[in-house]
Design a protein around this motif. Sequence first.
Motif, mmCIF file in Angstrom:
data_model
loop_
_atom_site.group_PDB
_atom_site.id
_atom_site.type_symbol
_atom_site.label_atom_id
_atom_site.label_comp_id
_atom_site.label_asym_id
_atom_site.label_seq_id
_atom_site.Cartn_x
_atom_site.Cartn_y
_atom_site.Cartn_z
ATOM 1 N N GLN A 1 0.731 -1.370 0.226
ATOM 2 C CA GLN A 1 0.096 0.050 -0.099
ATOM 3 C C GLN A 1 0.904 1.387 -0.052
ATOM 4 O O GLN A 1 1.632 1.502 0.924
ATOM 5 C CB GLN A 1 -0.985 -0.041 1.139
ATOM 6 C CG GLN A 1 -1.703 -1.118 1.360
ATOM 7 C CD GLN A 1 -2.562 -1.273 2.802
ATOM 8 O OE1 GLN A 1 -1.876 -1.229 3.706
ATOM 9 N NE2 GLN A 1 -3.889 -1.074 2.602
ATOM 10 N N PRO A 2 0.830 2.033 -0.869
ATOM 11 C CA PRO A 2 0.240 1.806 -2.245
ATOM 12 C C PRO A 2 0.596 1.000 -3.271
ATOM 13 O O PRO A 2 1.509 0.400 -3.086
ATOM 14 C CB PRO A 2 0.092 3.465 -2.612
ATOM 15 C CG PRO A 2 0.767 4.430 -1.872
ATOM 16 C CD PRO A 2 1.569 3.338 -0.852
ATOM 17 N N PHE A 3 -0.124 0.534 -4.115
ATOM 18 C CA PHE A 3 0.085 -0.532 -5.178
ATOM 19 C C PHE A 3 -0.919 -0.287 -6.283
ATOM 20 O O PHE A 3 -1.795 0.137 -6.092
ATOM 21 C CB PHE A 3 -0.035 -1.656 -4.473
ATOM 22 C CG PHE A 3 0.234 -2.867 -5.730
ATOM 23 C CD1 PHE A 3 1.487 -3.146 -5.950
ATOM 24 C CD2 PHE A 3 -0.772 -3.569 -6.477
ATOM 25 C CE1 PHE A 3 1.912 -4.237 -6.739
ATOM 26 C CE2 PHE A 3 -0.298 -4.436 -7.240
ATOM 27 C CZ PHE A 3 0.813 -4.826 -7.545
ATOM 28 N N PRO A 4 -0.399 -0.212 -7.614
ATOM 29 C CA PRO A 4 1.129 -0.651 -7.834
ATOM 30 C C PRO A 4 2.058 0.687 -8.184
ATOM 31 O O PRO A 4 3.295 0.277 -8.042
ATOM 32 C CB PRO A 4 0.824 -1.188 -9.615
ATOM 33 C CG PRO A 4 -0.366 -0.271 -10.035
ATOM 34 C CD PRO A 4 -1.226 -0.020 -8.733
ATOM 35 N N HIS A 5 1.685 1.783 -7.576
ATOM 36 C CA HIS A 5 2.541 2.751 -7.829
ATOM 37 C C HIS A 5 2.584 3.368 -6.202
ATOM 38 O O HIS A 5 1.612 3.555 -5.347
ATOM 39 C CB HIS A 5 1.970 3.988 -8.612
ATOM 40 C CG HIS A 5 1.531 3.517 -9.847
ATOM 41 N ND1 HIS A 5 0.297 3.717 -10.426
ATOM 42 C CD2 HIS A 5 2.054 3.105 -10.967
ATOM 43 C CE1 HIS A 5 0.016 3.225 -11.580
ATOM 44 N NE2 HIS A 5 1.147 2.710 -12.109
ATOM 45 N N THR B 1 5.847 2.613 2.182
ATOM 46 C CA THR B 1 5.019 1.751 1.606
ATOM 47 C C THR B 1 4.860 0.511 2.378
ATOM 48 O O THR B 1 5.590 0.035 2.869
ATOM 49 C CB THR B 1 6.001 1.180 0.366
ATOM 50 O OG1 THR B 1 5.970 2.384 -0.771
ATOM 51 C CG2 THR B 1 4.912 0.175 -0.455
ATOM 52 N N ASN B 2 3.798 0.337 2.616
ATOM 53 C CA ASN B 2 3.264 -0.316 3.823
ATOM 54 C C ASN B 2 3.049 -1.812 3.028
ATOM 55 O O ASN B 2 2.359 -2.167 2.234
ATOM 56 C CB ASN B 2 1.930 0.003 4.273
ATOM 57 C CG ASN B 2 1.520 -1.264 5.442
ATOM 58 O OD1 ASN B 2 2.317 -1.369 6.362
ATOM 59 N ND2 ASN B 2 0.168 -1.714 5.280
ATOM 60 N N ILE C 1 8.740 -20.927 1.991
ATOM 61 C CA ILE C 1 8.085 -20.615 0.601
ATOM 62 C C ILE C 1 8.223 -19.193 0.366
ATOM 63 O O ILE C 1 7.904 -18.265 0.960
ATOM 64 C CB ILE C 1 6.632 -21.160 0.712
ATOM 65 C CG1 ILE C 1 6.430 -22.291 1.272
ATOM 66 C CG2 ILE C 1 6.066 -20.962 -0.653
ATOM 67 C CD1 ILE C 1 5.276 -23.077 1.132
ATOM 68 N N THR C 2 8.520 -18.903 -0.963
ATOM 69 C CA THR C 2 8.798 -17.618 -1.473
ATOM 70 C C THR C 2 7.601 -17.073 -2.383
ATOM 71 O O THR C 2 7.516 -18.208 -3.460
ATOM 72 C CB THR C 2 10.125 -17.301 -1.950
ATOM 73 O OG1 THR C 2 11.238 -17.328 -1.392
ATOM 74 C CG2 THR C 2 10.251 -15.812 -2.616
ATOM 75 N N THR C 3 6.856 -16.273 -2.269
ATOM 76 C CA THR C 3 5.893 -15.845 -3.032
ATOM 77 C C THR C 3 6.473 -15.292 -4.358
ATOM 78 O O THR C 3 7.768 -14.869 -4.658
ATOM 79 C CB THR C 3 5.101 -14.468 -2.607
ATOM 80 O OG1 THR C 3 6.082 -13.617 -2.603
ATOM 81 C CG2 THR C 3 4.534 -15.074 -1.212
ATOM 82 N N PRO C 4 5.609 -15.304 -5.553
ATOM 83 C CA PRO C 4 5.960 -14.680 -6.950
ATOM 84 C C PRO C 4 6.573 -13.019 -6.558
ATOM 85 O O PRO C 4 5.855 -12.535 -5.762
ATOM 86 C CB PRO C 4 4.937 -14.901 -7.710
ATOM 87 C CG PRO C 4 4.066 -16.242 -6.915
ATOM 88 C CD PRO C 4 4.266 -15.999 -5.730
ATOM 89 N N ALA C 5 7.209 -12.783 -7.428
ATOM 90 C CA ALA C 5 7.602 -11.230 -7.313
ATOM 91 C C ALA C 5 6.556 -10.474 -7.621
ATOM 92 O O ALA C 5 5.668 -10.775 -8.658
ATOM 93 C CB ALA C 5 8.805 -11.150 -8.369
ATOM 94 N N LYS C 6 6.333 -9.206 -7.022
ATOM 95 C CA LYS C 6 5.441 -8.416 -7.299
ATOM 96 C C LYS C 6 6.098 -6.920 -7.637
ATOM 97 O O LYS C 6 7.006 -6.833 -6.876
ATOM 98 C CB LYS C 6 4.498 -8.071 -5.973
ATOM 99 C CG LYS C 6 3.551 -6.961 -6.225
ATOM 100 C CD LYS C 6 2.555 -7.011 -5.113
ATOM 101 C CE LYS C 6 1.557 -8.232 -5.327
ATOM 102 N NZ LYS C 6 0.451 -8.181 -4.431
ATOM 103 N N THR C 7 5.761 -6.483 -8.706
ATOM 104 C CA THR C 7 6.497 -5.233 -9.286
ATOM 105 C C THR C 7 5.849 -3.870 -8.589
ATOM 106 O O THR C 7 4.628 -3.927 -8.723
ATOM 107 C CB THR C 7 6.103 -5.173 -10.806
ATOM 108 O OG1 THR C 7 6.786 -6.337 -11.513
ATOM 109 C CG2 THR C 7 7.031 -3.708 -11.220
ATOM 110 N N ILE C 8 7.044 -3.311 -7.908
ATOM 111 C CA ILE C 8 6.491 -2.124 -7.202
ATOM 112 C C ILE C 8 7.152 -0.929 -8.174
ATOM 113 O O ILE C 8 8.104 -0.732 -8.110
ATOM 114 C CB ILE C 8 6.976 -1.917 -5.798
ATOM 115 C CG1 ILE C 8 6.785 -3.122 -5.008
ATOM 116 C CG2 ILE C 8 6.687 -0.632 -5.059
ATOM 117 C CD1 ILE C 8 5.147 -3.381 -4.651
#
Length: 284
Positions: free
Chosen positions: A142-146, A153-154, A252-259
Amino acid sequence: MNLPNMATAPDAGFQEGSAFIGAVWEFHSETGKSTPKLDGTSAAEDPYQYKPDTMCRAGGGGLGCQGLQCPPKAPGGPEGIPVVWKKAPKAITNPDWTEYRAISGPTCLYDPQPENVLANIAARILTDFRQLPVNPGSLEAQPFPHTLKGGPTNFYATTGEQGFDVTILGQAVHLTATPANYTYAFGDGTNLGPTPAAGYSIPEAEWLNNETRTSHTYTNTGNYQATLTTSFTGTYSVNNGPPLPINGTLDITTPAKTIQVWKTEKALVADTCQENPNSWGCPG
Protein backbone atom coordinates in the motif's frame (compact mmCIF):
# COMPACT_ATOMS: atom_id res chain seq x y z
CA MET A 1 -11.96 -65.43 18.33
CA ASN A 2 -9.09 -65.02 15.92
CA LEU A 3 -10.10 -64.53 12.31
CA PRO A 4 -8.14 -65.52 9.18
CA ASN A 5 -5.54 -62.91 8.34
CA MET A 6 -4.76 -63.51 4.68
CA ALA A 7 -6.80 -64.16 1.59
CA THR A 8 -6.76 -63.78 -2.19
CA ALA A 9 -9.53 -63.52 -4.72
CA PRO A 10 -9.92 -62.55 -8.36
CA ASP A 11 -11.90 -59.43 -7.56
CA ALA A 12 -12.22 -56.77 -4.85
CA GLY A 13 -14.90 -57.10 -2.21
CA PHE A 14 -15.68 -57.87 1.42
CA GLN A 15 -16.03 -61.14 3.22
CA GLU A 16 -15.80 -61.64 6.96
CA GLY A 17 -12.27 -62.56 7.95
CA SER A 18 -10.69 -62.07 4.53
CA ALA A 19 -9.28 -59.37 2.28
CA PHE A 20 -9.90 -59.45 -1.45
CA ILE A 21 -7.34 -57.32 -3.33
CA GLY A 22 -6.93 -59.14 -6.60
CA ALA A 23 -5.85 -62.47 -7.91
CA VAL A 24 -2.17 -61.59 -8.04
CA TRP A 25 -1.65 -59.95 -4.63
CA GLU A 26 -2.12 -61.24 -1.08
CA PHE A 27 -2.93 -58.83 1.75
CA HIS A 28 -1.70 -59.63 5.29
CA SER A 29 -4.01 -57.97 7.78
CA GLU A 30 -1.70 -58.55 10.76
CA THR A 31 1.00 -56.35 9.20
CA GLY A 32 -0.93 -54.19 6.75
CA LYS A 33 1.32 -55.28 3.90
CA SER A 34 0.65 -56.97 0.58
CA THR A 35 2.92 -59.45 -1.16
CA PRO A 36 2.88 -60.75 -4.73
CA LYS A 37 1.89 -64.33 -5.47
CA LEU A 38 4.75 -66.59 -6.29
CA ASP A 39 3.35 -67.84 -9.58
CA GLY A 40 4.89 -65.04 -11.64
CA THR A 41 1.56 -63.38 -12.47
CA SER A 42 1.83 -60.38 -10.14
CA ALA A 43 2.09 -56.84 -11.40
CA ALA A 44 5.28 -54.91 -10.65
CA GLU A 45 3.54 -52.97 -7.88
CA ASP A 46 0.40 -53.36 -5.84
CA PRO A 47 -1.95 -50.69 -7.25
CA TYR A 48 -3.67 -50.16 -3.89
CA GLN A 49 -2.94 -48.38 -0.61
CA TYR A 50 -4.32 -49.56 2.73
CA LYS A 51 -5.50 -48.01 6.00
CA PRO A 52 -6.47 -49.66 9.28
CA ASP A 53 -9.68 -48.35 10.78
CA THR A 54 -9.18 -48.55 14.52
CA MET A 55 -12.84 -47.66 15.09
CA CYS A 56 -13.74 -51.05 13.59
CA ARG A 57 -16.57 -49.79 11.45
CA ALA A 58 -17.03 -50.59 7.80
CA GLY A 59 -18.88 -48.15 5.59
CA GLY A 60 -20.95 -46.88 8.50
CA GLY A 61 -22.60 -50.26 8.81
CA GLY A 62 -21.72 -50.70 12.47
CA LEU A 63 -19.32 -53.61 12.09
CA GLY A 64 -17.64 -53.64 15.50
CA CYS A 65 -14.65 -55.22 17.18
CA GLN A 66 -16.44 -55.97 20.43
CA GLY A 67 -15.10 -59.13 21.97
CA LEU A 68 -12.10 -59.42 19.64
CA GLN A 69 -8.99 -60.02 21.75
CA CYS A 70 -5.47 -59.45 20.39
CA PRO A 71 -3.12 -61.06 22.93
CA PRO A 72 0.66 -60.90 22.48
CA LYS A 73 2.09 -63.45 20.10
CA ALA A 74 4.96 -64.11 22.46
CA PRO A 75 5.26 -63.78 26.26
CA GLY A 76 6.00 -60.16 27.09
CA GLY A 77 5.35 -59.06 23.52
CA PRO A 78 3.03 -56.26 22.39
CA GLU A 79 -0.68 -56.77 22.08
CA GLY A 80 -2.35 -56.40 18.72
CA ILE A 81 -4.83 -53.70 17.76
CA PRO A 82 -8.39 -54.61 16.66
CA VAL A 83 -8.94 -53.08 13.22
CA VAL A 84 -10.72 -53.49 9.93
CA TRP A 85 -8.80 -52.71 6.74
CA LYS A 86 -9.79 -50.44 3.88
CA LYS A 87 -8.15 -50.04 0.49
CA ALA A 88 -8.06 -47.29 -2.12
CA PRO A 89 -6.20 -46.88 -5.43
CA LYS A 90 -2.66 -45.54 -5.02
CA ALA A 91 -3.43 -43.02 -7.76
CA ILE A 92 -5.64 -41.13 -5.28
CA THR A 93 -3.64 -38.81 -3.03
CA ASN A 94 -4.97 -38.52 0.52
CA PRO A 95 -8.26 -40.35 -0.16
CA ASP A 96 -11.35 -39.74 1.95
CA TRP A 97 -11.32 -43.09 3.72
CA THR A 98 -14.90 -42.69 4.88
CA GLU A 99 -15.94 -43.34 1.29
CA TYR A 100 -14.30 -46.79 1.20
CA ARG A 101 -15.74 -49.92 2.76
CA ALA A 102 -13.76 -52.58 4.58
CA ILE A 103 -11.91 -55.37 2.75
CA SER A 104 -11.56 -57.52 5.88
CA GLY A 105 -13.53 -58.44 8.93
CA PRO A 106 -12.29 -57.36 12.38
CA THR A 107 -8.76 -58.63 12.80
CA CYS A 108 -5.67 -58.02 14.89
CA LEU A 109 -2.93 -55.72 13.65
CA TYR A 110 0.57 -56.67 14.74
CA ASP A 111 3.37 -54.45 13.58
CA PRO A 112 6.54 -56.47 12.99
CA GLN A 113 8.47 -53.81 14.94
CA PRO A 114 5.82 -51.79 16.73
CA GLU A 115 8.34 -49.83 18.75
CA ASN A 116 9.76 -48.39 15.54
CA VAL A 117 6.55 -47.04 13.98
CA LEU A 118 6.71 -43.59 15.60
CA ALA A 119 10.48 -43.46 15.19
CA ASN A 120 10.18 -44.27 11.50
CA ILE A 121 7.55 -41.58 11.00
CA ALA A 122 9.66 -39.07 12.93
CA ALA A 123 12.66 -39.86 10.72
CA ARG A 124 10.80 -38.87 7.57
CA ILE A 125 8.26 -36.33 8.82
CA LEU A 126 10.28 -33.25 7.80
CA THR A 127 10.51 -34.53 4.21
CA ASP A 128 6.75 -35.16 4.12
CA PHE A 129 6.12 -31.75 5.72
CA ARG A 130 8.12 -29.96 3.02
CA GLN A 131 6.09 -31.70 0.31
CA LEU A 132 2.74 -30.43 1.57
CA PRO A 133 0.78 -28.10 -0.75
CA VAL A 134 1.03 -25.21 1.70
CA ASN A 135 -0.46 -21.96 0.42
CA PRO A 136 2.18 -19.22 0.89
CA GLY A 137 -0.41 -16.45 0.66
CA SER A 138 0.66 -13.23 -1.03
CA LEU A 139 2.70 -10.09 -0.49
CA GLU A 140 0.55 -6.97 -0.44
CA ALA A 141 1.65 -3.34 -0.72
CA GLN A 142 0.00 0.00 0.00
CA PRO A 143 -0.02 2.06 -2.19
CA PHE A 144 0.05 -0.33 -5.16
CA PRO A 145 1.03 -0.63 -7.97
CA HIS A 146 2.45 2.90 -7.75
CA THR A 147 4.15 4.31 -4.69
CA LEU A 148 6.15 7.45 -4.03
CA LYS A 149 9.89 7.96 -3.67
CA GLY A 150 10.71 9.09 -0.14
CA GLY A 151 7.36 7.99 1.28
CA PRO A 152 6.55 4.85 3.29
CA THR A 153 5.13 1.84 1.44
CA ASN A 154 3.26 -0.52 3.73
CA PHE A 155 3.93 -4.23 3.07
CA TYR A 156 2.09 -7.13 4.70
CA ALA A 157 1.60 -10.88 4.33
CA THR A 158 -1.66 -12.78 3.79
CA THR A 159 -1.36 -16.36 5.00
CA GLY A 160 -2.33 -18.42 8.01
CA GLU A 161 -2.22 -21.77 9.74
CA GLN A 162 -3.10 -24.77 7.56
CA GLY A 163 -3.89 -28.40 8.39
CA PHE A 164 -3.44 -31.57 6.34
CA ASP A 165 -4.51 -35.20 6.85
CA VAL A 166 -2.20 -37.75 5.22
CA THR A 167 -1.26 -41.40 5.54
CA ILE A 168 2.37 -42.20 6.40
CA LEU A 169 3.57 -45.79 6.81
CA GLY A 170 -0.03 -46.90 7.05
CA GLN A 171 -0.79 -44.52 9.92
CA ALA A 172 -3.21 -41.58 9.95
CA VAL A 173 -1.14 -38.42 10.44
CA HIS A 174 -2.42 -34.85 10.87
CA LEU A 175 0.09 -32.11 10.07
CA THR A 176 -0.22 -28.43 10.84
CA ALA A 177 1.81 -25.69 9.12
CA THR A 178 2.00 -22.38 10.98
CA PRO A 179 3.67 -19.21 9.64
CA ALA A 180 6.37 -18.21 12.10
CA ASN A 181 8.71 -15.74 10.42
CA TYR A 182 8.71 -13.51 7.36
CA THR A 183 11.53 -12.11 5.23
CA TYR A 184 10.62 -9.16 3.02
CA ALA A 185 12.86 -8.50 0.01
CA PHE A 186 11.96 -5.06 -1.35
CA GLY A 187 13.80 -5.40 -4.64
CA ASP A 188 16.19 -2.49 -4.14
CA GLY A 189 18.82 -4.55 -2.30
CA THR A 190 17.31 -4.13 1.16
CA ASN A 191 15.53 -6.77 3.22
CA LEU A 192 13.51 -6.92 6.43
CA GLY A 193 13.63 -10.07 8.55
CA PRO A 194 13.34 -12.77 9.44
CA THR A 195 10.68 -11.15 11.60
CA PRO A 196 7.50 -12.49 13.24
CA ALA A 197 5.65 -9.41 11.97
CA ALA A 198 3.15 -10.32 9.27
CA GLY A 199 2.11 -6.71 8.91
CA TYR A 200 -1.44 -5.50 8.38
CA SER A 201 -3.58 -3.40 6.06
CA ILE A 202 -4.03 0.29 6.90
CA PRO A 203 -6.68 2.79 5.68
CA GLU A 204 -5.87 4.69 2.49
CA ALA A 205 -5.91 7.99 4.37
CA GLU A 206 -2.84 6.78 6.34
CA TRP A 207 -0.73 5.55 3.42
CA LEU A 208 1.46 8.66 3.18
CA ASN A 209 2.07 9.32 6.88
CA ASN A 210 1.81 6.00 8.75
CA GLU A 211 5.05 4.02 8.86
CA THR A 212 4.35 0.50 10.13
CA ARG A 213 6.81 -2.15 11.36
CA THR A 214 6.84 -3.65 7.86
CA SER A 215 6.96 -0.41 5.85
CA HIS A 216 9.78 0.43 3.45
CA THR A 217 10.89 3.72 1.91
CA TYR A 218 12.34 3.68 -1.60
CA THR A 219 15.04 6.31 -2.22
CA ASN A 220 15.04 6.10 -6.02
CA THR A 221 12.41 5.87 -8.71
CA GLY A 222 12.08 2.74 -10.82
CA ASN A 223 10.41 -0.65 -10.94
CA TYR A 224 11.32 -3.07 -8.14
CA GLN A 225 10.57 -6.79 -7.78
CA ALA A 226 9.46 -7.38 -4.18
CA THR A 227 9.06 -10.86 -2.69
CA LEU A 228 8.10 -12.42 0.62
CA THR A 229 9.56 -15.61 2.08
CA THR A 230 7.45 -17.21 4.80
CA SER A 231 8.99 -19.75 7.17
CA PHE A 232 6.43 -22.29 8.39
CA THR A 233 6.93 -24.41 11.49
CA GLY A 234 4.98 -27.63 11.88
CA THR A 235 3.51 -30.21 14.20
CA TYR A 236 2.23 -33.71 13.51
CA SER A 237 -0.12 -36.09 15.29
CA VAL A 238 -0.19 -39.86 14.69
CA ASN A 239 -3.56 -41.63 15.00
CA ASN A 240 -5.11 -38.73 16.95
CA GLY A 241 -2.19 -38.69 19.38
CA PRO A 242 -0.68 -35.55 20.92
CA PRO A 243 0.84 -32.97 18.55
CA LEU A 244 4.61 -33.37 18.18
CA PRO A 245 6.96 -30.66 16.87
CA ILE A 246 8.67 -31.04 13.50
CA ASN A 247 12.38 -30.30 13.72
CA GLY A 248 12.78 -27.99 10.74
CA THR A 249 10.89 -25.44 8.68
CA LEU A 250 9.20 -25.12 5.31
CA ASP A 251 10.28 -21.90 3.57
CA ILE A 252 8.15 -20.65 0.66
CA THR A 253 8.78 -17.53 -1.44
CA THR A 254 5.91 -15.75 -3.17
CA PRO A 255 6.07 -14.75 -6.85
CA ALA A 256 7.64 -11.33 -7.35
CA LYS A 257 5.38 -8.30 -7.22
CA THR A 258 6.38 -5.22 -9.28
CA ILE A 259 6.45 -2.01 -7.26
CA GLN A 260 6.56 1.13 -9.43
CA VAL A 261 8.20 3.99 -7.54
CA TRP A 262 7.38 7.47 -8.80
CA LYS A 263 8.39 10.95 -7.69
CA THR A 264 6.27 14.06 -7.30
CA GLU A 265 6.91 17.55 -8.68
CA LYS A 266 5.14 20.79 -7.84
CA ALA A 267 4.42 23.75 -10.11
CA LEU A 268 2.02 26.71 -10.35
CA VAL A 269 -0.41 26.44 -13.26
CA ALA A 270 -3.04 28.84 -14.57
CA ASP A 271 -5.59 26.31 -15.77
CA THR A 272 -7.12 23.11 -14.58
CA CYS A 273 -6.74 19.95 -16.67
CA GLN A 274 -10.44 20.27 -17.56
CA GLU A 275 -9.89 23.79 -18.86
CA ASN A 276 -6.64 22.99 -20.63
CA PRO A 277 -5.85 19.29 -21.15
CA ASN A 278 -2.36 20.23 -22.37
CA SER A 279 -1.52 22.12 -19.19
CA TRP A 280 1.56 21.06 -17.14
CA GLY A 281 0.96 17.84 -15.24
CA CYS A 282 -2.19 16.85 -17.13
CA PRO A 283 -2.45 13.38 -18.64
CA GLY A 284 -3.01 14.82 -22.15
